[in-house]
Design an enzyme around this catalytic site. Structure first.
Site, PDB file in Angstrom:
ATOM      1  N   GLU A 506       0.839  -1.235  -0.002  1.00  0.00           N
ATOM      2  CA  GLU A 506       0.015   0.141  -0.066  1.00  0.00           C
ATOM      3  C   GLU A 506       0.888   1.223   0.108  1.00  0.00           C
ATOM      4  O   GLU A 506       1.942   1.228   0.837  1.00  0.00           O
ATOM      5  CB  GLU A 506      -0.851  -0.155   1.231  1.00  0.00           C
ATOM      6  CG  GLU A 506      -1.689   1.220   1.350  1.00  0.00           C
ATOM      7  CD  GLU A 506      -2.782   1.256   2.534  1.00  0.00           C
ATOM      8  OE1 GLU A 506      -2.678   0.205   3.331  1.00  0.00           O
ATOM      9  OE2 GLU A 506      -3.439   2.275   2.716  1.00  0.00           O
ATOM     10  N   ASN A 564      -4.671   4.831  -1.832  1.00  0.00           N
ATOM     11  CA  ASN A 564      -5.800   5.606  -0.993  1.00  0.00           C
ATOM     12  C   ASN A 564      -6.722   6.493  -1.888  1.00  0.00           C
ATOM     13  O   ASN A 564      -6.114   7.402  -2.121  1.00  0.00           O
ATOM     14  CB  ASN A 564      -5.587   6.139   0.167  1.00  0.00           C
ATOM     15  CG  ASN A 564      -4.984   4.775   1.102  1.00  0.00           C
ATOM     16  OD1 ASN A 564      -5.878   4.013   1.778  1.00  0.00           O
ATOM     17  ND2 ASN A 564      -3.878   4.795   1.381  1.00  0.00           N
ATOM     18  N   GLU A 683      -5.600  -5.610   8.163  1.00  0.00           N
ATOM     19  CA  GLU A 683      -4.562  -4.564   8.394  1.00  0.00           C
ATOM     20  C   GLU A 683      -4.293  -4.465   9.753  1.00  0.00           C
ATOM     21  O   GLU A 683      -5.131  -4.738  10.723  1.00  0.00           O
ATOM     22  CB  GLU A 683      -5.085  -3.316   7.654  1.00  0.00           C
ATOM     23  CG  GLU A 683      -6.366  -2.838   8.042  1.00  0.00           C
ATOM     24  CD  GLU A 683      -6.581  -1.451   7.346  1.00  0.00           C
ATOM     25  OE1 GLU A 683      -5.971  -1.176   6.272  1.00  0.00           O
ATOM     26  OE2 GLU A 683      -7.273  -0.652   7.966  1.00  0.00           O
TER      27      GLU A 683
HETATM   28  P1  C2E Z   1      -5.186   3.390   6.252  1.00  0.00           P
HETATM   29  O1  C2E Z   1      -5.641   3.618   4.704  1.00  0.00           O
HETATM   30  O2  C2E Z   1      -6.085   2.734   7.131  1.00  0.00           O
HETATM   31  O3  C2E Z   1      -3.737   2.856   6.381  1.00  0.00           O
HETATM   32  C1  C2E Z   1      -3.192   2.203   7.108  1.00  0.00           C
HETATM   33  C2  C2E Z   1      -2.584   2.898   8.479  1.00  0.00           C
HETATM   34  O4  C2E Z   1      -2.370   2.036   9.472  1.00  0.00           O
HETATM   35  C3  C2E Z   1      -1.206   3.497   8.023  1.00  0.00           C
HETATM   36  O5  C2E Z   1      -1.101   4.765   8.958  1.00  0.00           O
HETATM   37  C4  C2E Z   1      -0.268   2.597   8.591  1.00  0.00           C
HETATM   38  O6  C2E Z   1       1.202   3.180   8.798  1.00  0.00           O
HETATM   39  C5  C2E Z   1      -0.992   2.204   9.682  1.00  0.00           C
HETATM   40  N1  C2E Z   1      -0.288   0.737  10.014  1.00  0.00           N
HETATM   41  C6  C2E Z   1       0.106  -0.390   9.149  1.00  0.00           C
HETATM   42  N2  C2E Z   1       0.433  -1.378   9.918  1.00  0.00           N
HETATM   43  C7  C2E Z   1      -0.091  -1.130  11.105  1.00  0.00           C
HETATM   44  C8  C2E Z   1       0.171  -1.751  12.332  1.00  0.00           C
HETATM   45  O7  C2E Z   1       0.548  -2.926  12.342  1.00  0.00           O
HETATM   46  N3  C2E Z   1      -0.237  -1.291  13.545  1.00  0.00           N
HETATM   47  C9  C2E Z   1      -0.876   0.132  13.466  1.00  0.00           C
HETATM   48  N4  C2E Z   1      -1.147   0.389  14.737  1.00  0.00           N
HETATM   49  N5  C2E Z   1      -0.900   0.767  12.341  1.00  0.00           N
HETATM   50  C10 C2E Z   1      -0.554   0.263  11.159  1.00  0.00           C
HETATM   51  P2  C2E Z   1      -0.516   6.216   8.209  1.00  0.00           P
HETATM   52  O8  C2E Z   1       0.072   6.090   7.069  1.00  0.00           O
HETATM   53  O9  C2E Z   1      -0.548   7.108   9.375  1.00  0.00           O
HETATM   54  O10 C2E Z   1      -2.039   6.493   7.640  1.00  0.00           O
HETATM   55  C11 C2E Z   1      -3.060   7.110   8.233  1.00  0.00           C
HETATM   56  C12 C2E Z   1      -4.382   7.122   7.262  1.00  0.00           C
HETATM   57  O11 C2E Z   1      -4.170   8.415   6.381  1.00  0.00           O
HETATM   58  C13 C2E Z   1      -4.729   6.078   6.220  1.00  0.00           C
HETATM   59  O12 C2E Z   1      -5.184   4.910   6.785  1.00  0.00           O
HETATM   60  C14 C2E Z   1      -5.342   6.714   5.477  1.00  0.00           C
HETATM   61  O13 C2E Z   1      -6.741   6.837   5.594  1.00  0.00           O
HETATM   62  C15 C2E Z   1      -4.877   8.176   5.177  1.00  0.00           C
HETATM   63  N6  C2E Z   1      -3.932   8.247   4.110  1.00  0.00           N
HETATM   64  C16 C2E Z   1      -2.504   7.752   4.094  1.00  0.00           C
HETATM   65  N7  C2E Z   1      -2.090   8.068   2.883  1.00  0.00           N
HETATM   66  C17 C2E Z   1      -2.766   8.412   1.998  1.00  0.00           C
HETATM   67  C18 C2E Z   1      -3.153   8.930   0.736  1.00  0.00           C
HETATM   68  O14 C2E Z   1      -2.065   8.877   0.043  1.00  0.00           O
HETATM   69  N8  C2E Z   1      -4.274   9.316   0.196  1.00  0.00           N
HETATM   70  C19 C2E Z   1      -5.325   9.312   1.255  1.00  0.00           C
HETATM   71  N9  C2E Z   1      -6.428   9.821   0.617  1.00  0.00           N
HETATM   72  N10 C2E Z   1      -5.303   8.966   2.382  1.00  0.00           N
HETATM   73  C20 C2E Z   1      -4.015   8.535   3.004  1.00  0.00           C
HETATM   74 CA    CA Z   2      -5.684   2.319   3.100  1.00  0.00          CA
HETATM   75 CA    CA Z   3      -7.449   1.214   6.610  1.00  0.00          CA
END
Ligand code: C2E
Ligand code: CA
Ligand code: CA
Length: 736
Positions: A506, A564, A683
């Protein structure tokens, strides 16, 4: 008299209470059951077990002319009104009102009368309803006066009684300071019993009095209207009116000399009196003219009242319009400033799926739901309600009652019409804690409502932390200015649990800003999504994902990268075109990428989303549903869209070994997805035990810190070179 009476009836048609006239072949029932009040002279009352009154005789005549027979059943007023509503009575004469016209069908009005305030002679004089705030006021329950007073914000303390007689008694016995009553009945009762209650000022609320018919009997109502018209036309109405004249117009009899002198014709008449026979005829003319003038005044006042009411209340729901609501609240806050005895709450309530209902079933269905909810709100004794349009209502009530009210409304909606029950969300602001003006409190309640929607909560109370912060505004202005520095992608590998290989990943955005530092996506992404600025990030991530996937494929390390996608991207931009052009630019294949959307963005505009996803799937690009289980939608709803994959949210996966409920949600999602032919991704997998359990439960793919954290491009490519070709061994990787 006959002339002024007819003029009066013509004027009443202007109030819109007449029914359309038609010649019908309707056969009336042999008997028509008329209801009424036990003690409402001169219109109807019971004396020594005998039913008497003008209404009784008129109903008999009207029924007879139409070829039927009137049977009367007098009782307590609230019971009588309910019996008519439920169809246990056919007809009840009563004052016309907008609220009542929603429940009953009214004939043309046949009388015209007003209301007044009554009290003991020693009571403080009040000349209008505004003077009754904080006083104890007796009212006949379900009377016209009760309907008017219960919707006031600054309402007096109400003592509800079963009829006009008991309301007068409440004042005589000191249980209430004042009574607001229909003056015709009140004055008749006072004369009859020689009670010393006084009218406290000029009469008001002049209204038409008509036959109200049960809503399910429109043919009976039409027949009754025709019979009433016939009774008026053949002179029978006038004969009856003359018979009851002294009772129906006692004020005119009592004040005959007063009105006579006050017209200024007195001297002239006194001179003419010397002329003998002229005296009586001229006196009668003056009386009639005076009477006509006073009636014209009353009618004008009444028409003005109707206009005022139309400006203040919404026609569909009968609830206050917003400007009037705000005015009334500000008046209340102004007059209750210090000390605050009772804290108050403004609750803004919204029917969540109204837009979907409009699109799916049409406007009339949505209007039925709005009207049904409004009909429950209007009955609330302790709330003042407003309709703001598009399924949003505002309520003013005592603090702390919002959730109990939610329960009550949900069950009332489900009970009254199960087919119409609908979900609603709410937000509240408290007075005086969150503000002292209605405008500010409304804004705060709307903020709390928006937060409930964003966080998928049923109801939230306002908190200062819900306001956009300075940093938020800073971030938005940076993106509005364009040319944002420091945006870059990281890639989180996904493990295929069936083959044990890393075959997908991802892409996640990162933002290192020179002044703000590393800003977490959870902070800036929602801001960009809500302000329509997310497009530039999405385009950049699509570009990076395609570029890196092509680069890996060319090294024989095929890896499908998920991107995303926000609701805004799906609905407002030409997503299919942007994706296709990027693939062309890098010579990418459709299988190099897939798109992650949330349940909420799918539901926000189902038709548009279906069209965009359709175009994409025709070009071989698949979609995945992110954060599954946290939104409003169900799996059966989602199966209507061309979707390949479900990502089970990390809030269920993270603690599934310690939380049996979450584990069973994960297991049943996997099972249902398999039945629908969907791939499942779990996830937030943080440890090996969870990974093994997911494999046992039949999950297809896992993503989480146990496999790898999101990695910058160079580290990700290194990781893929090391692990993609062979079976992924967690223990070996963890040691390494
Ligand atoms: P998401 O799409 O649900 O992305 C997964 C999030 O879970 C990511 O946080 C990732 O770092 C985190 N994660 C992955 N594995 C684990 C794990 O084992 N444990 C825990 N506690 N967390 C884990 P991140 O990168 O901080 O992103 C947060 C949210 O921000 C994403 O949730 C998504 O909704 C949004 N996001 C991130 N990048 C993009 C993007 O390029 N475009 C859009 N529209 N939204 C984004
Ligand atoms: Ca996602
Ligand atoms: Ca997610």
């Amino acid at each position: 008299m006959a002339r002024s009476c007819q003029q009066l009836l013509v004027c009443l048609c202007f109030l819109g209470v007449c029914l359309p006239r038609s010649v019908s072949a309707y056969e009336p029932p042999a008997q028509i059951l008329f209801g009424g009040d036990l003690a409402y002279p001169p219109l109807e009352w019971l004396e020594k077990n005998q039913i008497k009154g003008f209404n009784i005789e008129l109903a008999r005549e009207v029924a007879r002319i139409g070829g039927s027979k009137a049977v009367h059943q007098l009782g307590n007023w609230p019971d009588t009104v309910h019996a008519l509503e439920q169809g246990r009575l056919d007809v009840v004469p009563m004052y016309y009102s907008l609220e009542r016209s929603r429940k009953f069908i009214f004939t043309q009005a046949y009388l015209y009368s007003s209301h007044a305030i009554y009290a003991l002679p020693s009571a403080m004089r009040v000349s209008s309803i505004d003077g009754l705030v904080d006083k104890t006021v007796a009212l006949e329950e379900e009377s016209f006066a009760h309907q008017q007073l219960r919707h006031l914000v600054n309402k007096p303390n109400l003592v509800l009684t079963s009829n006009t007689l008991t309301a007068i008694e409440a004042v005589l016995q000191g249980k209430a300071d004042y009574a607001v009553l229909a003056s015709l009945a009140a004055e008749s009762l006072l004369r009859q019993h020689e009670w010393k209650l006084e009218r406290m000022g000029p009469p008001f609320w002049s209204r038409g009095y008509a036959f109200a018919v049960n809503k399910n009997k429109p043919e009976l109502a039409e027949w009754l209207q025709d019979s009433l018209s016939a009774t008026i036309a053949n002179g029978q109405y006038q004969t009856l009116y003359q018979k009851w004249h002294n009772e129906l117009e006692p004020a005119q009899r009592n004040n005959r000399w007063l009105s006579f002198f006050s017209t200024g014709f007195a001297l002239l008449l006194a001179l003419l009196a010397l002329g003998g026979s002229w005296y009586w005829s001229l006196k009668r003319k003056v009386e009639m003219r005076t009477h006509e003038l006073s009636e014209a005044l009353v009618q004008r006042e009444s028409a003005e009242q109707e206009l005022r009411r139309a400006a203040q209340f919404d026609a569909q729901t009968g609830l206050a319009k917003l400007p009037y609501f705000i005015d009334q609240l500000d008046d209340y806050f102004h007059s209750h400033q210090q000390p605050v005895k009772q804290e108050k709450e403004i609750l803004v309530l919204k029917l969540v799926d109204l837009d979907v209902i409009v699109r799916t079933f049409g406007f009339s269905r949505a209007e039925m739901i709005v009207s049904a909810l409004a009909s429950h709100l209007i009955k609330l004794e302790d709330a003042f309600c407003s309709y703001l349009g598009r399924g949003v209502f505002a309520l003013f009530l005592n603090k702390g009652n919002a959730l109990a009210l939610f329960e009550h409304l949900s069950s009332a909606m489900a009970e009254s019409d199960p087919g119409l029950s609908s979900q609603f969300v709410g937000g509240s602001a408290y007075w005086p804690q969150h503000g002292r003006s209605a405008g500010k409190l409304m804004r705060h309640a709307e903020t709390a409502l928006a937060m409930s929607e964003v966080r998928h909560r049923r109801w939230l109370a306002y908190e200062a932390a819900m306001e956009p912060s300075r940093v938020d505004l800073d971030i938005i202005s940076i993106f509005i200015d364009g040319n944002v520095q420091g945006i870059f992608p990281v890639f989180q590998p996904q493990l295929d649990l069936r083959s044990g290989k890393i075959t997908s990943a991802e892409v996640l955005v990162r933002w290192q800003h020179p002044r703000l530092g590393l800003v977490p996506p959870n902070v800036f992404i929602p801001l960009l999504e809500n302000s329509g600025l997310i497009e530039q990030v999405t385009e950049q991530m699509i570009d990076e994902a395609v570029r890196v996937a092509v680069l890996l494929r060319k090294r024989y390390l095929p890896c499908c990268i998920s991107i995303n996608i926000a609701a805004y991207d799906l609905i407002e931009t030409n997503l299919a075109e942007i994706v296709s052009q990027t693939l062309v630019r890098y010579q990418g294949l459709p299988s190099d990428i897939k798109l992650e959307l949330t349940e909420t963005s799918v539901a926000s505009d189902p038709q548009r989303v279906q069209q965009v996803l359709g175009e994409l799937s025709e070009r071989g690009i698949y979609a995945s549903v992110d954060d599954f289980g946290t939104g409003y939608s169900s799996l059966s709803y989602l199966s209507l869209f061309p979707i390949r994959e479900l990502k089970i949210d990390r809030s269920f996966v993270g603690d599934m070994l310690d939380n049996p409920r979450n584990h069973s949600i994960v297991r049943s999602t996997i099972l249902m997805a398999r039945e629908l032919g969907l791939v499942t991704v779990a996830e937030g997998v943080e440890d090996d035990q969870t990974l093994q359990m997911l494999k046992k439960d039949g999950c297809d793919i896992a993503q989480g810190y146990v496999i790898a954290r999101p990695l910058p491009e160079a580290e990700f490519i290194e990781f893929m070179c090391a692990h993609a070709a062979q079976t992924f061994d967690i223990s070996q990787f963890m040691k390494g």
